[in-house]
Design an enzyme around this catalytic site. Structure first.
Site, PDB file in Angstrom:
ATOM      1  N   MET A 101      20.287  25.931  12.157  1.00 59.62           N
ATOM      2  CA  MET A 101      19.011  25.854  12.862  1.00 59.62           C
ATOM      3  C   MET A 101      19.181  25.182  14.226  1.00 59.62           C
ATOM      4  O   MET A 101      18.574  25.599  15.213  1.00 59.62           O
ATOM      5  CB  MET A 101      17.987  25.093  12.020  1.00 59.62           C
ATOM      6  CG  MET A 101      16.600  25.087  12.624  1.00 59.62           C
ATOM      7  SD  MET A 101      15.988  26.745  12.946  1.00 59.62           S
ATOM      8  CE  MET A 101      15.077  27.055  11.445  1.00 59.62           C
ATOM      9  N   LYS A 148      13.019 -10.673  -9.112  1.00 63.45           N
ATOM     10  CA  LYS A 148      13.775 -10.727 -10.360  1.00 63.45           C
ATOM     11  C   LYS A 148      13.176 -11.719 -11.353  1.00 63.45           C
ATOM     12  O   LYS A 148      13.105 -11.448 -12.555  1.00 63.45           O
ATOM     13  CB  LYS A 148      15.233 -11.100 -10.064  1.00 63.45           C
ATOM     14  CG  LYS A 148      16.118 -11.028 -11.287  1.00 63.45           C
ATOM     15  CD  LYS A 148      17.583 -11.095 -10.940  1.00 63.45           C
ATOM     16  CE  LYS A 148      18.423 -10.878 -12.197  1.00 63.45           C
ATOM     17  NZ  LYS A 148      19.863 -10.894 -11.888  1.00 63.45           N
ATOM     18  N   GLU A 168      20.564   6.425  -4.642  1.00 63.15           N
ATOM     19  CA  GLU A 168      19.128   6.158  -4.798  1.00 63.15           C
ATOM     20  C   GLU A 168      18.265   7.185  -4.080  1.00 63.15           C
ATOM     21  O   GLU A 168      17.158   7.493  -4.515  1.00 63.15           O
ATOM     22  CB  GLU A 168      18.776   4.757  -4.303  1.00 63.15           C
ATOM     23  CG  GLU A 168      19.295   3.636  -5.191  1.00 63.15           C
ATOM     24  CD  GLU A 168      20.691   3.182  -4.811  1.00 63.15           C
ATOM     25  OE1 GLU A 168      21.350   3.872  -3.993  1.00 63.15           O
ATOM     26  OE2 GLU A 168      21.135   2.138  -5.335  1.00 63.15           O
ATOM     27  N   PHE A 184      20.964 -12.926  -0.778  1.00 60.82           N
ATOM     28  CA  PHE A 184      21.830 -11.771  -1.020  1.00 60.82           C
ATOM     29  C   PHE A 184      20.992 -10.565  -1.458  1.00 60.82           C
ATOM     30  O   PHE A 184      20.192 -10.663  -2.378  1.00 60.82           O
ATOM     31  CB  PHE A 184      22.873 -12.112  -2.092  1.00 60.82           C
ATOM     32  CG  PHE A 184      23.743 -10.929  -2.446  1.00 60.82           C
ATOM     33  CD1 PHE A 184      24.580 -10.365  -1.492  1.00 60.82           C
ATOM     34  CD2 PHE A 184      23.694 -10.372  -3.709  1.00 60.82           C
ATOM     35  CE1 PHE A 184      25.366  -9.261  -1.806  1.00 60.82           C
ATOM     36  CE2 PHE A 184      24.482  -9.269  -4.034  1.00 60.82           C
ATOM     37  CZ  PHE A 184      25.318  -8.712  -3.071  1.00 60.82           C
ATOM     38  N   GLN A 185      21.176  -9.454  -0.792  1.00 57.73           N
ATOM     39  CA  GLN A 185      20.442  -8.210  -1.046  1.00 57.73           C
ATOM     40  C   GLN A 185      18.932  -8.380  -0.922  1.00 57.73           C
ATOM     41  O   GLN A 185      18.160  -7.722  -1.600  1.00 57.73           O
ATOM     42  CB  GLN A 185      20.828  -7.605  -2.402  1.00 57.73           C
ATOM     43  CG  GLN A 185      22.291  -7.194  -2.427  1.00 57.73           C
ATOM     44  CD  GLN A 185      22.663  -6.310  -3.589  1.00 57.73           C
ATOM     45  OE1 GLN A 185      22.103  -6.413  -4.669  1.00 57.73           O
ATOM     46  NE2 GLN A 185      23.626  -5.423  -3.364  1.00 57.73           N
TER      47      GLN A 185
HETATM   48  C1  LIG Z   1      18.653  14.271   7.342  1.00 55.39           C
HETATM   49  C2  LIG Z   1      18.516  15.222   8.461  1.00 55.39           C
HETATM   50  N1  LIG Z   1      19.358  15.118   9.537  1.00 55.39           N
HETATM   51  C3  LIG Z   1      19.245  16.002  10.562  1.00 55.39           C
HETATM   52  C4  LIG Z   1      18.303  16.979  10.544  1.00 55.39           C
HETATM   53  C5  LIG Z   1      18.179  17.963  11.706  1.00 55.39           C
HETATM   54  N2  LIG Z   1      18.498  19.329  11.271  1.00 55.39           N
HETATM   55  C6  LIG Z   1      17.548  20.223  10.968  1.00 55.39           C
HETATM   56  S1  LIG Z   1      18.161  21.684  10.449  1.00 55.39           S
HETATM   57  C7  LIG Z   1      19.739  21.144  10.630  1.00 55.39           C
HETATM   58  C8  LIG Z   1      20.907  22.063  10.302  1.00 55.39           C
HETATM   59  C9  LIG Z   1      21.034  22.297   8.849  1.00 55.39           C
HETATM   60  O1  LIG Z   1      22.252  22.955   8.607  1.00 55.39           O
HETATM   61  P1  LIG Z   1      22.491  23.732   7.262  1.00 55.39           P
HETATM   62  O2  LIG Z   1      22.145  22.883   6.115  1.00 55.39           O
HETATM   63  O3  LIG Z   1      23.865  24.297   7.266  1.00 55.39           O
HETATM   64  O4  LIG Z   1      21.400  24.875   7.319  1.00 55.39           O
HETATM   65  P2  LIG Z   1      21.351  26.198   8.224  1.00 55.39           P
HETATM   66  O5  LIG Z   1      20.376  25.919   9.318  1.00 55.39           O
HETATM   67  O6  LIG Z   1      22.711  26.468   8.724  1.00 55.39           O
HETATM   68  O7  LIG Z   1      20.855  27.248   7.305  1.00 55.39           O
HETATM   69  C10 LIG Z   1      19.762  19.838  11.112  1.00 55.39           C
HETATM   70  C11 LIG Z   1      20.987  19.090  11.428  1.00 55.39           C
HETATM   71  C12 LIG Z   1      17.432  17.029   9.416  1.00 55.39           C
HETATM   72  N3  LIG Z   1      16.448  17.923   9.321  1.00 55.39           N
HETATM   73  N4  LIG Z   1      17.582  16.159   8.402  1.00 55.39           N
END
Ligand SMILES: Cc1ncc(C[n+]2csc(CCOP(=O)(O)OP(=O)(O)O)c2C)c(N)n1
Ligand SMILES: [Mg+2]
Lengths: 563, 156
Positions: free
Chosen positions: A474, A162, A50, A112-113
């Site tokens: 990052m 529903k 979803e 439920f749900q």
């Molecule tokens: C759902 C979610 N969880 C955690 C984060 C925190 N976060 C920001 S950037 C990042 C790393 C992303 O890694 P990747 O997709 O490999 O991208 P890269 O920075 O290596 O290019 C994280 C964990 C986020 N933005 N969104």
């Protein structure tokens, strides 16, 4: 006309001109799905999660400017959709999300749900409804679409028990909406606009600060015209990339945490900010007390609450960017002298030569910036680029030659990893003639990789370029800079076989390690018109620069990082 | 910036979840609620919510703007010039000096409203500041329970 609630939902969607709905069925929404089976007003795409349905509807909305629609069941179906709602909410994207709910008689019994969908989604929707009476349903559906797209756009949730979806009632679909409590003001106050024009004429170092509101308002042509006519330089936020168009000599680039030197210095030295649909986000301003210390501010925004929220504003103008900029242009015509800003433009030009947006290329290893520039060279204007969240997102925003609004689709406000792929599906469905490329990371792509199956089944040829650094890059970068290289839980050395993964789901997979391979593979991928993963091994330790450390002043940029 | 106290009147559509929207907005954005009252406006589909809050100028401005953004909100009024009243009820033991209590309440637009075998209930209605004074004054009669009604306000 007598109809049951489910028919009303389908009929309203059709009348609103929606051609495709993204969704996932379940108990509480089954009546509606039964009607979907019988109708041919719109197409339904079954995502495999979803969250992806809502992101897909969101990508569709961002690419086309139309309202996106997603449909989910109650309970877990709805909770899975929440990240999608929040993502759309933070970026003001028009969505209508329909969720099933347990029957009225069961509400409040922990059935439920059952989950309190309107309660949970209140802070992440523009508005939401629990439909308690079949007689309210046509009006609520009409209002939902109207609210989603008018004023400051946003997602609207309609939660339907529903039994209401089965009940019969009169379907009187209103032509227009009259909500005495909801009257967004779009026109902008003429006196304020006049004063703002005066301020522009008298400024020495004005700067146009363009935000995502410009994209939402479809005002990019007018903003270009304003800049052209006045010869005032411009900066774009992450959400506004493409508004001015790459190569526009007046565009300094992106500003903010990973903005370029000239943009951030321009913001720090300007004497008049002309803010168009931007909201002075902390990732843009850096330390507020040091932000734009010499500037007066013209703030144009459709949402009065954005004005004066973070910075004091000298010329507040509540209105639609398109309408207000048109009036501004009128006011400035033949009165503004572009020559007045010449020395200011020269200063900024010098800043740009001093520290241009650049990177050091390598022959040994692929640099992510090279990959992005290469995509730009190979497909440029023709593509829609979506992205996830992380270094790859920032590199894409910095280095891709965006040429128009709505070409760049990313989760700026919420920063949702897992957004890019499903958003790309939605964008491709909305703009089938465009090449759609998701520039993603090895972390992010796994957060909605099940959409490989959706894309394969519906033959939606989305290209995922995975800039694979084997890191949550990052976060790793912050650990390098600010945590003494303690790489806590960011090493993604353990990886799936991305190529095989794509193939297992009915797509194509490629592994790329050289420049030659990349060119060949990208062109082949476009040619083959099938969903694919292009797994590109990049320099593991590349950083996103320049960088304004969080909470630092915008003019104190880290331009390079030495180990 | 300096914190100021403000009374904000909000006219809202009578809808089931409108109060939740208002309070959730305060909670979610970290605004203060010192007191909140709500009641339907006679012969209309609207209710009147009165909120007493504290915050600096920017926050008060944000509160009114964010309230205005809520779809079922019709009007938000935030003025310095409001006539404010608050009601309070206090329970005492019958063993206290009832005539003194009655006289005190009388000075604050109130009186004794109920007398039982063990307790009496008194009330007062006045400006919020004066209600504070009233409650201080009641201390010598050892109040058993105090219920304040929250501030209601109307524009001058
Ligand atoms: C759902 C979610 N969880 C955690 C984060 C925190 N976060 C920001 S950037 C990042 C790393 C992303 O890694 P990747 O997709 O490999 O991208 P890269 O920075 O290596 O290019 C994280 C964990 C986020 N933005 N969104
Ligand atoms: Mg990575």
């Amino acid at each position: 006309m007598k109809m049951n609630g489910s028919q009303m939902v389908c009929e309203a969607i059709t009348r609103e001109g929606v051609k495709v709905v993204f969704g996932y069925p379940g108990g509480a929404i089954m009546n509606v799905y039964d009607e979907i089976y019988k109708q041919d007003g719109f197409k339904h795409i079954l995502n495999r999660h979803e969250q992806a349905s809502v992101h897909a509807a969101d990508g569709y909305a961002r690419a086309t400017g139309e309202v996106g629609v997603a449909m989910v069941t109650s309970g877990p179906g709805f909770t899975n959709a929440v990240t999608g709602l929040a993502t759309a909410y933070m970026d003001s994207i028009p969505l209508v999300v329909i969720s099933g709910q347990v029957p009225l008689s069961l509400i409040g019994t922990d059935g439920f749900q059952e989950i309190d969908a309107v309660g949970i989604s209140r802070p992440c929707t523009k508005h939401n409804y629990l439909v308690r009476d079949i007689n309210d349903l046509p009006r609520i559906l009409k209002e939902a679409f109207y609210l989603a797209r008018s004023g400051r756009p946003g997602p609207v949730l309609v939660d339907i028990p529903k039994d209401v979806t089965a009940e019969f009632g009169e379907f009187d679909y209103p032509d227009s909406v009259d909500m005495p409590t909801y009257k967004p003001s779009c026109k902008g106050n003429d006196r304020q606009i006049k004063k703002a024009a005066e301020a522009i004429i008298n400024a020495k170092k004005p700067l146009i600060y363009i935000g995502g509101g410009t994209v939402l308002s479809n005002a990019s042509e007018l903003v270009r015209e304003l800049a052209q006519m006045t010869q005032i330089p411009a900066v774009e936020t992450l959400m506004a990339r493409g508004v001015m168009g790459a190569g526009n000599p007046l565009l300094l680039g992106m500003l903010g945490m990973h903005g370029n030197y000239a943009s951030n210095m321009a913001m720090s030295e300007t004497d008049l900010i002309i803010s168009l649909g931007a909201r002075f986000d902390d990732r843009v301003t850096g330390k507020l007390s040091e932000f734009a210390r010499y500037a007066q501010i013209i703030h144009v925004d459709i949402d009065p609450a954005n004005i004066g929220k973070l910075v004091d504003v000298d010329y507040p103008i509540v209105g639609d960017i398109k309408i207000v900029v048109e009036k501004l242009i009128e006011q400035l015509q033949e009165r503004v002298n572009p020559k007045n800003y010449e020395s200011w433009r020269d200063v900024l030009k010098r800043y740009n030569t001093l520290h241009p947006q650049s990177f050091k290329d390598s022959d040994e290893v692929l640099k992510p910036q090279w990959v992005i520039e290469r995509i730009g060279k190979l497909v440029g204007k023709e593509a829609i680029i979506t992205s996830d969240v992380g270094q790859h997102q920032m590199w894409a925003a910095q280095h891709y030659p965006f040429d128009r609004a709505r070409q760049w689709i990313n989760s700026g406000g919420l920063g949702t990893m897992g957004f890019g792929f499903p958003a790309a599906l939605g964008a491709k469905v909305g703009c089938p003639e465009k090449v759609v490329i998701n520039i993603t990371g090895d972390g992010s792509i796994l957060m909605n990789m099940q959409e490989l199956v959706t894309a394969a089944e519906y033959e939606i040829p989305v290209i995922n370029v995975i800039l694979n650094n084997h890191y949550l890059g990052m976060v790793r970068q912050w650990q390098t800079f600010f945590y003494d290289k303690r790489y806590s839980e960011t090493d993604l050395s353990y990886q799936p076989n991305f190529k095989a993964l794509a193939e297992a789901c009915g797509g194509i997979g490629y592994d790329v390690t050289t420049k030659e391979e990349f060119d060949r593979v990208l062109l082949e991928a476009i040619e083959r018109k099938k969903v694919c993963f292009i797994n590109v091994a990049i320099d593991r330790l590349e950083n996103v620069l320049p960088m304004v450390p969080a909470g630092g002043a915008l003019y104190n940029m880290m331009l390079e990082h030495k180990d | 910036m300096e914190n100021i106290r403000r009374v904000i009147s909000v006219i809202v559509m009578n809808e089931s979840s409108v109060l939740a929207r208002v309070t959730a907005l305060f909670a979610g954005r970290g605004y203060n609620i010192d007191s909140l009252t709500v009641a339907p406006i006679p012969q209309s589909n609207f209710s009147h919510i009165t909120i007493v809050t504290k915050g600096d100028k920017r926050i008060i401005e944000q509160i009114t703007k964010q309230l205005n953004k809520l779809v079922p909100v019709f009007k938000v009024m935030e003025h310095e010039e409001m006539i404010e009243k608050e009601m309070v009820m206090v329970k005492f033991s019958v063993k206290e000096r009832l005539s003194d209590i009655a006289a005190l309440c009388g000075a604050y637009n109130g009186g004794i409203v109920n007398v039982g075998p063990d307790i009496v209930i008194a009330m007062a209605a006045d400006e919020p500041k004066r209600i504070e004074h009233f409650l201080e004054a009641t201390q010598i009669f050892n109040p058993i329970e105090i219920v304040r009604g929250g501030v209601v306000a109307i524009e001058r």
